[in-house]
Design a protein around this motif. Structure first.
Motif, PDB file in Angstrom:
ATOM      1  N   MET A 118       0.828  -1.211   0.000  1.00  0.00           N
ATOM      2  CA  MET A 118       0.000   0.000   0.000  1.00  0.00           C
ATOM      3  C   MET A 118       0.860   1.258   0.000  1.00  0.00           C
ATOM      4  SD  MET A 118      -3.405  -0.421   2.321  1.00  0.00           S
ATOM      5  CE  MET A 118      -4.783  -1.386   1.731  1.00  0.00           C
ATOM      6  N   MET A 119       1.937   1.255   0.774  1.00  0.00           N
ATOM      7  CA  MET A 119       2.832   2.408   0.809  1.00  0.00           C
ATOM      8  C   MET A 119       3.487   2.610  -0.555  1.00  0.00           C
ATOM      9  SD  MET A 119       4.550   1.923   4.604  1.00  0.00           S
ATOM     10  CE  MET A 119       5.351   3.526   4.686  1.00  0.00           C
ATOM     11  N   TRP A 120       3.743   1.512  -1.255  1.00  0.00           N
ATOM     12  CA  TRP A 120       4.348   1.587  -2.590  1.00  0.00           C
ATOM     13  C   TRP A 120       3.333   2.139  -3.602  1.00  0.00           C
ATOM     14  CZ3 TRP A 120       3.666  -2.522  -6.625  1.00  0.00           C
ATOM     15  CH2 TRP A 120       4.395  -2.223  -7.777  1.00  0.00           C
ATOM     16  N   VAL A 121       2.092   1.615  -3.568  1.00  0.00           N
ATOM     17  CA  VAL A 121       1.070   2.014  -4.540  1.00  0.00           C
ATOM     18  C   VAL A 121       0.519   3.406  -4.249  1.00  0.00           C
ATOM     19  CG1 VAL A 121      -1.221   1.468  -5.437  1.00  0.00           C
ATOM     20  CG2 VAL A 121       0.420  -0.371  -5.032  1.00  0.00           C
ATOM     21  N   LEU A 122       0.193   3.680  -2.973  1.00  0.00           N
ATOM     22  CA  LEU A 122      -0.494   4.919  -2.623  1.00  0.00           C
ATOM     23  C   LEU A 122       0.443   6.079  -2.316  1.00  0.00           C
ATOM     24  CD1 LEU A 122      -3.283   3.443  -0.314  1.00  0.00           C
ATOM     25  CD2 LEU A 122      -3.416   3.959  -2.760  1.00  0.00           C
ATOM     26  N   GLN A 123       1.626   5.774  -1.788  1.00  0.00           N
ATOM     27  CA  GLN A 123       2.535   6.837  -1.379  1.00  0.00           C
ATOM     28  C   GLN A 123       3.805   6.903  -2.224  1.00  0.00           C
ATOM     29  OE1 GLN A 123       3.255   6.164   2.812  1.00  0.00           O
ATOM     30  NE2 GLN A 123       1.173   6.679   3.401  1.00  0.00           N
ATOM     31  N   GLY A 124       3.954   5.941  -3.131  1.00  0.00           N
ATOM     32  CA  GLY A 124       5.127   5.933  -3.996  1.00  0.00           C
ATOM     33  C   GLY A 124       6.426   5.611  -3.278  1.00  0.00           C
ATOM     34  N   LYS A 125       6.325   4.963  -2.128  1.00  0.00           N
ATOM     35  CA  LYS A 125       7.531   4.633  -1.369  1.00  0.00           C
ATOM     36  C   LYS A 125       8.282   3.505  -2.055  1.00  0.00           C
ATOM     37  CE  LYS A 125       9.250   3.406   3.202  1.00  0.00           C
ATOM     38  NZ  LYS A 125       8.932   3.173   4.636  1.00  0.00           N
ATOM     39  N   ARG A 126       9.581   3.719  -2.250  1.00  0.00           N
ATOM     40  CA  ARG A 126      10.400   2.723  -2.945  1.00  0.00           C
ATOM     41  C   ARG A 126      10.596   1.492  -2.062  1.00  0.00           C
ATOM     42  NH1 ARG A 126      16.004   1.868  -3.704  1.00  0.00           N
ATOM     43  NH2 ARG A 126      16.448   3.580  -2.258  1.00  0.00           N
ATOM     44  N   ILE A 127      10.440   0.325  -2.661  1.00  0.00           N
ATOM     45  CA  ILE A 127      10.622  -0.930  -1.930  1.00  0.00           C
ATOM     46  C   ILE A 127      12.107  -1.256  -1.870  1.00  0.00           C
ATOM     47  CG2 ILE A 127      10.116  -3.397  -1.893  1.00  0.00           C
ATOM     48  CD1 ILE A 127       7.501  -2.829  -3.268  1.00  0.00           C
ATOM     49  N   GLN A 128      12.628  -1.480  -0.675  1.00  0.00           N
ATOM     50  CA  GLN A 128      14.030  -1.815  -0.490  1.00  0.00           C
ATOM     51  C   GLN A 128      14.304  -3.250  -0.952  1.00  0.00           C
ATOM     52  OE1 GLN A 128      16.317   0.423   0.490  1.00  0.00           O
ATOM     53  NE2 GLN A 128      14.651   1.925   0.556  1.00  0.00           N
ATOM     54  N   PRO A 129      15.558  -3.543  -1.358  1.00  0.00           N
ATOM     55  CA  PRO A 129      15.886  -4.896  -1.837  1.00  0.00           C
ATOM     56  C   PRO A 129      15.527  -5.991  -0.844  1.00  0.00           C
ATOM     57  CG  PRO A 129      17.668  -3.387  -2.349  1.00  0.00           C
ATOM     58  CD  PRO A 129      16.700  -2.625  -1.506  1.00  0.00           C
ATOM     59  N   GLN A 130      15.801  -5.753   0.460  1.00  0.00           N
ATOM     60  CA  GLN A 130      15.495  -6.777   1.445  1.00  0.00           C
ATOM     61  C   GLN A 130      13.993  -7.024   1.575  1.00  0.00           C
ATOM     62  OE1 GLN A 130      17.030  -3.937   2.071  1.00  0.00           O
ATOM     63  NE2 GLN A 130      16.346  -2.950   3.955  1.00  0.00           N
ATOM     64  N   SER A 131      13.201  -5.984   1.220  1.00  0.00           N
ATOM     65  CA  SER A 131      11.749  -6.138   1.297  1.00  0.00           C
ATOM     66  C   SER A 131      11.232  -7.067   0.203  1.00  0.00           C
ATOM     67  CB  SER A 131      11.067  -4.771   1.193  1.00  0.00           C
ATOM     68  OG  SER A 131      11.363  -3.965   2.315  1.00  0.00           O
ATOM     69  N   TYR A 132      11.943  -7.109  -0.953  1.00  0.00           N
ATOM     70  CA  TYR A 132      11.557  -8.049  -1.992  1.00  0.00           C
ATOM     71  C   TYR A 132      11.686  -9.485  -1.485  1.00  0.00           C
ATOM     72  CZ  TYR A 132      11.445  -4.382  -5.563  1.00  0.00           C
ATOM     73  OH  TYR A 132      11.115  -3.274  -6.297  1.00  0.00           O
ATOM     74  N   VAL A 133      12.739  -9.733  -0.704  1.00  0.00           N
ATOM     75  CA  VAL A 133      12.915 -11.058  -0.094  1.00  0.00           C
ATOM     76  C   VAL A 133      11.749 -11.342   0.840  1.00  0.00           C
ATOM     77  CG1 VAL A 133      14.405 -12.489   1.364  1.00  0.00           C
ATOM     78  CG2 VAL A 133      15.424 -10.893  -0.266  1.00  0.00           C
ATOM     79  N   GLY A 134      11.356 -10.322   1.614  1.00  0.00           N
ATOM     80  CA  GLY A 134      10.238 -10.467   2.531  1.00  0.00           C
ATOM     81  C   GLY A 134       8.942 -10.774   1.809  1.00  0.00           C
ATOM     82  N   VAL A 135       8.713 -10.101   0.684  1.00  0.00           N
ATOM     83  CA  VAL A 135       7.506 -10.340  -0.108  1.00  0.00           C
ATOM     84  C   VAL A 135       7.474 -11.774  -0.613  1.00  0.00           C
ATOM     85  CG1 VAL A 135       6.293  -9.754  -2.243  1.00  0.00           C
ATOM     86  CG2 VAL A 135       7.201  -7.929  -0.787  1.00  0.00           C
ATOM     87  N   LEU A 136       8.619 -12.246  -1.137  1.00  0.00           N
ATOM     88  CA  LEU A 136       8.704 -13.612  -1.661  1.00  0.00           C
ATOM     89  C   LEU A 136       8.437 -14.633  -0.554  1.00  0.00           C
ATOM     90  CD1 LEU A 136       9.362 -15.611  -3.922  1.00  0.00           C
ATOM     91  CD2 LEU A 136      11.792 -15.390  -3.305  1.00  0.00           C
ATOM     92  N   LEU A 137       9.078 -14.433   0.606  1.00  0.00           N
ATOM     93  CA  LEU A 137       8.862 -15.347   1.728  1.00  0.00           C
ATOM     94  C   LEU A 137       7.413 -15.288   2.209  1.00  0.00           C
ATOM     95  CD1 LEU A 137      12.128 -14.743   3.807  1.00  0.00           C
ATOM     96  CD2 LEU A 137      11.536 -16.788   2.483  1.00  0.00           C
ATOM     97  N   GLY A 138       6.832 -14.085   2.193  1.00  0.00           N
ATOM     98  CA  GLY A 138       5.444 -13.932   2.614  1.00  0.00           C
ATOM     99  C   GLY A 138       4.492 -14.705   1.722  1.00  0.00           C
ATOM    100  N   VAL A 139       4.727 -14.645   0.419  1.00  0.00           N
ATOM    101  CA  VAL A 139       3.878 -15.367  -0.536  1.00  0.00           C
ATOM    102  C   VAL A 139       4.020 -16.873  -0.339  1.00  0.00           C
ATOM    103  CG1 VAL A 139       3.511 -15.880  -2.984  1.00  0.00           C
ATOM    104  CG2 VAL A 139       3.882 -13.519  -2.244  1.00  0.00           C
ATOM    105  N   ILE A 140       5.269 -17.347  -0.173  1.00  0.00           N
ATOM    106  CA  ILE A 140       5.507 -18.783   0.035  1.00  0.00           C
ATOM    107  C   ILE A 140       4.848 -19.250   1.340  1.00  0.00           C
ATOM    108  CG2 ILE A 140       7.278 -20.538   0.467  1.00  0.00           C
ATOM    109  CD1 ILE A 140       9.163 -18.887  -1.332  1.00  0.00           C
ATOM    110  N   GLY A 141       5.068 -18.473   2.399  1.00  0.00           N
ATOM    111  CA  GLY A 141       4.497 -18.838   3.692  1.00  0.00           C
ATOM    112  C   GLY A 141       2.979 -18.866   3.662  1.00  0.00           C
TER     113      GLY A 141
END
Length: 318
Positions: A118-141
């Motif tokens: 939401m912060m990325w879509v609504l506020q334009g906040k850049r996603i940090q590289p480590q957050s991409y890892v978090g997103v991937l783990l979140g989807v798998i989990g």
């Protein structure tokens, strides 16, 4: 000289507030599960929050806090109460009719992922590289969690999971909204108004849904205890702490409660309700919470950091 005790007192309040949202909110899954097996979900939540709001207003008045707010603050409190409590809490309690309390808590542990997106879509906040890892783990989990055989074969489990998803979206948007909205400055008064509006709207939702209301004198002893604990600890103490933290620290840090809430919920659900913790659920929990860590951590992953540094050097040389 006087600033040091004040800073120390504020730090202590922050620590106590985090303890409240970590531990108390983790126990509310068990308490709501006990209550919702006997009471309709919207009526349950509506009673809980209107009762808590009344007690907080009395507490604030005795403490000499000004209760008057302006029109904008009233509208913002109404909107926040609707998102946090009417939808965010009301739907999660409804979902507990179809899901185990520990499962629901684990699914909600993915909330930092929703806030990040939401912060990325609504506020334009850049996603940090480590957050991409978090997103991937979140989807798998999350996949491991919802793909369990006993969940897939459980009647109406999909309804509960959909309700939790709506709850997460509503709660996440409300967290971003409250962080910047004009609300009553005193967090006690702020909490009271949000609970009042949220509770009244839940009562309206209960009426529209045709829920059967009942008097507390007809409730079982277990439900009375659960409701009392939800009102005093889950609503007044924990939600007041939550509002205090949203104005004191960043929304991402407040969302770290999702590290502890599922663990508390799983332990209490297994002990008091005999909810089973499967190996797949345990793996899902570990992966999900690891994903939450990567989303919330400010530390940069060395591999990504070195890669970016090397790329910048190459671009500079060219």
């Amino acid at each position: 000289m006087s600033s040091k005790p004040q800073a120390s007192s504020n730090n202590l309040l922050v620590i106590l507030a985090f303890a409240a949202i970590y531990i108390i909110w983790g126990s509310t899954y068990l308490l709501n599960k006990i209550a919702v097996l006997e009471l309709p979900p919207f009526m349950l939540s509506g009673f809980r929050f209107t009762a808590a709001a009344g007690l907080i207003f009395i507490w604030a008045a005795i403490s000499g806090k000004p209760l008057k707010i302006n029109r904008r603050q009233a509208l913002n409190s109404l909107f926040a109460g609707f998102l946090f409590l009417s939808i965010g809490n009301g739907f999660s309690v409804w979902a507990l009719r179809y899901l185990d309390s520990g499962f629901a808590a684990l699914e909600i542990s993915a909330q930092p992922l929703v806030i990040l997106l939401m912060m990325w879509v609504l506020q334009g906040k850049r996603i940090q590289p480590q957050s991409y890892v978090g997103v991937l783990l979140g989807v798998i989990g999350m996949y491991l969690l919802v793909s369990q055989q006993q969940i897939l074969t459980q009647e109406y489990a999909w309804v509960g999971m959909l309700l939790i998803l709506i709850c997460m979206i509503s709660w996440s948007y409300a967290s971003l909204f409250v962080a910047k909205a004009e609300l009553p400055k005193n967090f006690l008064v702020n909490t009271a108004y949000q609970m009042l509006w949220g509770g009244l709207l839940l009562m309206v939702m209960s009426t529209i849904a045709g829920e059967q209301w009942s008097s507390p004198v007809t409730w079982s002893t277990d439900v009375l205890w659960a409701m009392g604990l939800l009102v005093i600890f889950g609503s007044i103490i924990a939600f007041t702490s939550f509002n205090f933290l949203l104005r004191t620290v960043s929304p991402e840090k407040v969302a770290t409660s999702t590290y502890v809430n599922p663990i508390v919920a799983l332990i209490l659900g297994a002990y008091f309700l005999n909810e089973k913790i499967t190996l797949q659920a345990g793996m899902a929990a570990l992966i999900l919470l690891s994903g939450v860590y990567f989303i919330n951590t400010k530390k940069k992953i060395v591999l990504f950091s070195r890669f970016r540094t090397k790329r910048r050097l190459n671009e500079k040389n060219h």
